[in-house]
Scaffold this motif. Structure first.
Motif, PDB file in Angstrom:
ATOM      1  N   VAL A 156       7.121  20.578   3.171  1.00  0.00           N
ATOM      2  CA  VAL A 156       6.164  19.488   3.390  1.00  0.00           C
ATOM      3  C   VAL A 156       6.891  18.150   3.297  1.00  0.00           C
ATOM      4  O   VAL A 156       6.764  17.290   4.176  1.00  0.00           O
ATOM      5  N   ALA A 157       7.672  17.972   2.238  1.00  0.00           N
ATOM      6  CA  ALA A 157       8.415  16.718   2.069  1.00  0.00           C
ATOM      7  C   ALA A 157       9.363  16.490   3.242  1.00  0.00           C
ATOM      8  O   ALA A 157       9.482  15.373   3.752  1.00  0.00           O
ATOM      9  N   GLU A 158      10.020  17.541   3.677  1.00  0.00           N
ATOM     10  CA  GLU A 158      10.960  17.420   4.797  1.00  0.00           C
ATOM     11  C   GLU A 158      10.240  16.981   6.067  1.00  0.00           C
ATOM     12  O   GLU A 158      10.701  16.095   6.782  1.00  0.00           O
ATOM     13  N   LYS A 159       9.088  17.572   6.338  1.00  0.00           N
ATOM     14  CA  LYS A 159       8.346  17.223   7.554  1.00  0.00           C
ATOM     15  C   LYS A 159       7.794  15.800   7.472  1.00  0.00           C
ATOM     16  O   LYS A 159       7.826  15.062   8.451  1.00  0.00           O
ATOM     17  N   VAL A 160       7.299  15.405   6.303  1.00  0.00           N
ATOM     18  CA  VAL A 160       6.822  14.030   6.129  1.00  0.00           C
ATOM     19  C   VAL A 160       7.974  13.061   6.389  1.00  0.00           C
ATOM     20  O   VAL A 160       7.834  12.092   7.134  1.00  0.00           O
TER      21      VAL A 160
ATOM     22  N   LYS B  46       0.857  -1.186   0.000  1.00  0.00           N
ATOM     23  CA  LYS B  46       0.000   0.000   0.000  1.00  0.00           C
ATOM     24  C   LYS B  46       0.895   1.239   0.000  1.00  0.00           C
ATOM     25  O   LYS B  46       1.668   1.457   0.919  1.00  0.00           O
ATOM     26  N   ILE B  47       0.745   2.040  -1.038  1.00  0.00           N
ATOM     27  CA  ILE B  47       1.583   3.224  -1.225  1.00  0.00           C
ATOM     28  C   ILE B  47       0.708   4.469  -1.205  1.00  0.00           C
ATOM     29  O   ILE B  47      -0.309   4.541  -1.892  1.00  0.00           O
ATOM     30  N   ILE B  48       1.140   5.456  -0.420  1.00  0.00           N
ATOM     31  CA  ILE B  48       0.481   6.766  -0.397  1.00  0.00           C
ATOM     32  C   ILE B  48       1.225   7.675  -1.366  1.00  0.00           C
ATOM     33  O   ILE B  48       2.455   7.798  -1.311  1.00  0.00           O
ATOM     34  N   LEU B  49       0.489   8.316  -2.231  1.00  0.00           N
ATOM     35  CA  LEU B  49       1.049   9.216  -3.231  1.00  0.00           C
ATOM     36  C   LEU B  49       0.429  10.593  -3.060  1.00  0.00           C
ATOM     37  O   LEU B  49      -0.629  10.871  -3.619  1.00  0.00           O
ATOM     38  N   PRO B  50       1.052  11.457  -2.270  1.00  0.00           N
ATOM     39  CA  PRO B  50       0.489  12.803  -2.095  1.00  0.00           C
ATOM     40  C   PRO B  50       0.682  13.635  -3.358  1.00  0.00           C
ATOM     41  O   PRO B  50       1.692  13.500  -4.045  1.00  0.00           O
ATOM     42  N   THR B  51      -0.291  14.492  -3.637  1.00  0.00           N
ATOM     43  CA  THR B  51      -0.152  15.387  -4.782  1.00  0.00           C
ATOM     44  C   THR B  51      -0.663  16.777  -4.435  1.00  0.00           C
ATOM     45  O   THR B  51      -1.648  16.930  -3.720  1.00  0.00           O
ATOM     46  N   ASP B  52       0.038  17.761  -4.952  1.00  0.00           N
ATOM     47  CA  ASP B  52      -0.402  19.149  -4.818  1.00  0.00           C
ATOM     48  C   ASP B  52      -0.723  19.725  -6.190  1.00  0.00           C
ATOM     49  O   ASP B  52      -0.850  20.922  -6.357  1.00  0.00           O
ATOM     50  N   GLY B  53      -0.813  18.839  -7.174  1.00  0.00           N
ATOM     51  CA  GLY B  53      -1.142  19.266  -8.523  1.00  0.00           C
ATOM     52  C   GLY B  53       0.046  19.743  -9.331  1.00  0.00           C
ATOM     53  O   GLY B  53      -0.099  20.058 -10.509  1.00  0.00           O
ATOM     54  N   SER B  54       1.225  19.759  -8.738  1.00  0.00           N
ATOM     55  CA  SER B  54       2.392  20.244  -9.467  1.00  0.00           C
ATOM     56  C   SER B  54       2.907  19.171 -10.417  1.00  0.00           C
ATOM     57  O   SER B  54       2.621  17.986 -10.267  1.00  0.00           O
ATOM     58  N   GLU B  55       3.703  19.589 -11.391  1.00  0.00           N
ATOM     59  CA  GLU B  55       4.283  18.643 -12.343  1.00  0.00           C
ATOM     60  C   GLU B  55       5.218  17.676 -11.635  1.00  0.00           C
ATOM     61  O   GLU B  55       5.404  16.559 -12.070  1.00  0.00           O
TER      62      GLU B  55
ATOM     63  N   GLU C  96       1.231  16.790   8.192  1.00  0.00           N
ATOM     64  CA  GLU C  96       0.577  16.034   9.257  1.00  0.00           C
ATOM     65  C   GLU C  96      -0.504  15.121   8.692  1.00  0.00           C
ATOM     66  O   GLU C  96      -0.643  13.965   9.094  1.00  0.00           O
ATOM     67  N   ALA C  97      -1.276  15.633   7.743  1.00  0.00           N
ATOM     68  CA  ALA C  97      -2.360  14.842   7.147  1.00  0.00           C
ATOM     69  C   ALA C  97      -1.818  13.657   6.355  1.00  0.00           C
ATOM     70  O   ALA C  97      -2.386  12.562   6.408  1.00  0.00           O
ATOM     71  N   ILE C  98      -0.733  13.863   5.637  1.00  0.00           N
ATOM     72  CA  ILE C  98      -0.132  12.769   4.862  1.00  0.00           C
ATOM     73  C   ILE C  98       0.285  11.636   5.798  1.00  0.00           C
ATOM     74  O   ILE C  98      -0.032  10.466   5.563  1.00  0.00           O
ATOM     75  N   ASN C  99       0.985  11.966   6.858  1.00  0.00           N
ATOM     76  CA  ASN C  99       1.420  10.934   7.800  1.00  0.00           C
ATOM     77  C   ASN C  99       0.240  10.286   8.515  1.00  0.00           C
ATOM     78  O   ASN C  99       0.244   9.072   8.765  1.00  0.00           O
TER      79      ASN C  99
END
Length: 140
Positions: free
Chosen positions: A123-127, A4-13, A91-94
């Protein structure tokens, strides 16, 4: 291989580069959860409630569009689910990763170049710092 993989996206390329990595690392019977975190504005003394409500609805709609667009990048044979939550991104991603029982988060770096190429987004650093599961940081 990951189940199971979480793939966060902010819509950026940059977040779309995560698709290839997820496809390569996903177990045959695994699942990808594309996640976008909508921010929530809170009413202050200087803002009208209807303006805040409208902005929050737009943020959620935008997040839904991000996950739908990213899902189109996957082959139909991949088990993909989308999810939109409201909160602070890292926080939400984790939290979602923990709730879903994920075993990997794949997140894009900030995409900076030159001298800053070793600096990752906040965000990436905190995750990366706070996650209790594996995190793959994807460089551009």
């Amino acid at each position: 291989m990951y189940k199971k993989i979480i793939l966060p996206t902010d819509g950026s390329e940059y977040s779309n580069r995560e698709i290839l990595r997820a496809t390569k690392l996903l177990a045959e019977d695994g699942e990808v959860i594309i996640l976008s975190v909508a921010t929530e504005l809170r009413k202050t003394a200087f803002q009208r409630s209807k303006d805040i409500d409208r902005a929050n609805k737009e943020s959620i709609q935008e997040a839904k569009e991000y996950v739908a667009a990213m899902k189109k990048g996957f082959d139909d044979s991949v088990n993909v689910r989308t999810k939109v939550v409201v909160g602070f991104p890292a926080e939400a991603i984790n939290q979602v990763a923990e709730e879903e029982g994920a075993d990997l988060i794949i997140i894009a770096s900030s995409g900076k170049r030159g001298l800053h190429r070793f600096v990752i987004g906040s965000v990436a650093e905190k995750v990366l710092k706070d996650s209790e599961i594996d995190v793959l940081l994807v460089h551009d």
